[in-house]
Motif scaffolding. Structure first.
Motif, mmCIF file in Angstrom:
data_model
loop_
_atom_site.group_PDB
_atom_site.id
_atom_site.type_symbol
_atom_site.label_atom_id
_atom_site.label_comp_id
_atom_site.label_asym_id
_atom_site.label_seq_id
_atom_site.Cartn_x
_atom_site.Cartn_y
_atom_site.Cartn_z
ATOM 1 N N ASP A 102 -3.301 -3.629 -6.992
ATOM 2 C CA ASP A 102 -4.092 -4.644 -6.303
ATOM 3 C C ASP A 102 -4.297 -5.842 -7.223
ATOM 4 O O ASP A 102 -4.202 -6.985 -6.781
ATOM 5 N N PRO A 140 -9.977 -0.583 -5.675
ATOM 6 C CA PRO A 140 -8.893 -1.344 -6.303
ATOM 7 C C PRO A 140 -8.141 -0.584 -7.398
ATOM 8 O O PRO A 140 -8.735 0.156 -8.185
ATOM 9 N N PHE A 160 -12.783 -7.926 -3.194
ATOM 10 C CA PHE A 160 -11.903 -6.913 -2.580
ATOM 11 C C PHE A 160 -12.640 -6.142 -1.477
ATOM 12 O O PHE A 160 -12.118 -5.952 -0.380
ATOM 13 N N SER A 169 0.833 -1.205 0.000
ATOM 14 C CA SER A 169 0.000 0.000 0.000
ATOM 15 C C SER A 169 0.874 1.264 0.000
ATOM 16 O O SER A 169 0.482 2.285 -0.569
ATOM 17 N N LYS A 225 1.795 1.638 -3.523
ATOM 18 C CA LYS A 225 0.631 2.123 -4.274
ATOM 19 C C LYS A 225 0.491 3.639 -4.121
ATOM 20 O O LYS A 225 0.321 4.366 -5.106
ATOM 21 N N THR A 282 0.274 -9.348 -6.254
ATOM 22 C CA THR A 282 -0.815 -8.719 -7.011
ATOM 23 C C THR A 282 -1.689 -9.820 -7.623
ATOM 24 O O THR A 282 -1.174 -10.787 -8.180
#
Ligand code: ADP
Length: 497
Positions: A383, A305, A457, A287, A290, A406
């Motif tokens: 994700d 996502p 998710f 994360s 990300k 992933t």
């Protein structure tokens, strides 16, 4: 065992796609297993010399042939991640490998025919008679017919020849005259049992030549080995494949675990282990990756996502379905990142149009370039990855993704079907399910599979984590497959010997 790979790509110094990764990963595992391995590639001007070690001229007086002319070549020895490599530089008036690209020039066939013949001349010049000559796809397929005809009275006749089909779509078709230019009697090969193209009988087909003249043929997944026997998936070569079926096996590609490792990947801001025992760290650091990825690409933070796609944008990869995935992800509030190189001007224009349409959209990034570092950051920050291929011989991006935690969402075809188990597949243990699959290449199916993924998710976060864990648990390296190649090499040697 002495193996020489003659290939058009070798990652990371000369890579256009999965072929380069495979030559690198397989060679490296073969070196680890104690084999003597050499890789011969052209000395392209685009080679990344920063990653080449010990570059030395080893042969300054190699001659090769084209038409009625003799051409001089220089050969350089180099180490690429511990792999002994040889780079052939033709001193040819066409500057065959100074084109700023590996493929896509007007005379690709002539370039790689010349290179293939010169690679064999190099082996002869060095008095090198490998146990195995391993060739890859149409660019070096002609090595097999050359070895079994023009070179059958040289010491190289004792080498066995293995041909790997990475993708049967690209076959290298040309007039028989092109074969004559490198010393073969072109017209002799334009016969059905030899290299005549099944669709245009006036031409010869290089890939068919590799199939017909090699001692063993492999393709890059067991499922694809079955698929290419069919009319729909063989691009015209199913009769040839059926005829030579006794020589064919499907060996699943691996990925090179040292190179694809989120724990040591220097392009990542936050490294993390590719290890299911540290799932919390994986999730936490993903994360962070990300967050930074979105920031670097000027995208808005988004708890929904992040769906990505890293690909050549060629017909094979389902460009229309990639577009469906893009639109649908945005409509569901997700973020979409596409990193892809378009295979032709029309496709590029189409994606540029979408980019323009969504100009400055906070949840969409489209990069139409080849960018290895960005690709790695995308695998780490995403994700899920979407791979809606119409066909996929093996596919590496789903494996790289699982190694980076992933979740893959893909069409159940070729190697994708061999490497991904669906979230809802009751026939397998829950802890083995790794992603989401859809069957038919239809827009509605892409939307449906994305709906399933989004649902999992948001509403079953624990199950989503299980998917990540199962992916991290997989043995994605080359060890098993390299052993299968070794067995095949031994079989080929017994037959040739
Ligand atoms: P193919 O060989 O058909 O292109 P694969 O899935 O076998 O597909 O391999 C693709 C390889 O190329 C992967 O290593 C992937 O990360 C890389 N790749 C594809 N497109 C890009 C891009 N635009 N930038 C960087 N790497 C890319």
């Amino acid at each position: 065992m002495h193996v020489v790979h003659i290939a058009s790509e070798l990652a990371p110094i000369a890579k256009a796609g999965g072929l380069g990764d495979v030559v690198h990963g397989l060679s490296k595992e073969q070196v680890r297993a104690g084999m003597r391995v050499d890789v011969i590639i052209p000395k392209y001007d685009i080679i990344d010399y920063g990653r080449v070690e010990n570059l030395n001229l080893v042969c300054g007086d190699l001659w090769s042939y084209e038409d009625t002319f003799e051409y001089h070549n220089a050969v350089f020895s180099a180490q690429v991640h511990g792999i002994q490599s040889y780079l052939i530089e033709p001193h040819h008036n066409q500057y065959y490998f100074n084109r700023k690209t590996i493929y896509g020039t007007l005379n690709d066939v002539e370039r790689f025919l010349y290179f293939s013949r010169t690679a064999l001349e190099f082996l002869l010049h060095q008095n090198s008679v490998p146990d195995i000559i391993h060739i890859h796809d149409w660019p070096t397929a002609i090595v097999a017919p050359l070895l079994k005809t023009l070179y059958d009275e040289t010491p190289l006749k004792d080498s066995s020849i293995i041909f790997t089909i990475h993708n049967i779509e690209h076959q290298g078709k040309c007039h028989p005259r092109a074969l004559s230019r490198i010393g073969l009697r072109g017209l002799d090969f334009r016969k059905n049992e030899s290299m005549q193209d099944p669709k245009d009988p006036s031409l010869v087909n290089l890939l068919k030549g590799g199939i017909a003249f090699s001692d063993q043929i492999t393709t890059v997944s067991p499922n694809y080995a079955k698929e290419i026997e069919t009319n729909e998936m063989s691009f015209g070569l199913y009769e040839t494949i059926r005829k030579h079926k006794h020589k064919l096996s499907g060996i699943l590609n691996g990925i090179e675990l040292e190179s694809w490792n989120p724990a040591s990947d220097e392009t990542l801001a936050d490294n993390y282990p590719s290890n299911p025992s540290y799932l919390d760290t994986v999730i936490e650091n993903k994360s962070l990756n990300k967050e930074l990825l979105l920031k670097n690409l000027a995208l808005a933070p988004n708890p929904n996502p992040l769906i990505v796609c890293v690909t050549r944008i060629a017909k094979q990869k389902g460009p229309k379905l990639i577009q469906t995935a893009l639109h649908h992800t945005l409509s569901k509030g997700g973020t979409f990142i596409l990193l892809g190189t378009a295979s032709d001007a029309h496709t590029e224009k189409e994606f540029l149009h979408i980019k323009k349409h969504y100009h400055k959209h906070p949840n969409l990034f489209i990069g139409l370039t080849f960018n290895e570092s960005l690709a790695r950051q995308i695998y780490a920050g995403a994700d899920a990855i979407i791979i809606p291929s119409l066909f996929e011989p093996c596919g590496l991006t789903q494996m790289i993704s699982m190694r980076y935690g992933t979740v893959p969402i893909a069409r159940a075809t070729g190697g994708l079907a061999d490497t991904i188990l669906d979230f809802a597949d009751d026939s397998v243990d829950k802890c083995k399910r790794t992603g989401f699959l859809f069957k038919e290449p239809l827009e509605a199916e892409v939307e449906n599979v994305l709906d399933r993924a989004f649902d999992c998710f948001h509403n079953q976060p624990f199950e989503w984590q299980n998917l990540i864990r199962s992916g991290l648990n997989l043995d994605l390296g080359w060890k098993t497959s390299s052993l299968l190649y070794q067995k095949l090499y031994e079989r080929a040697k017994q037959k040739t010997g």
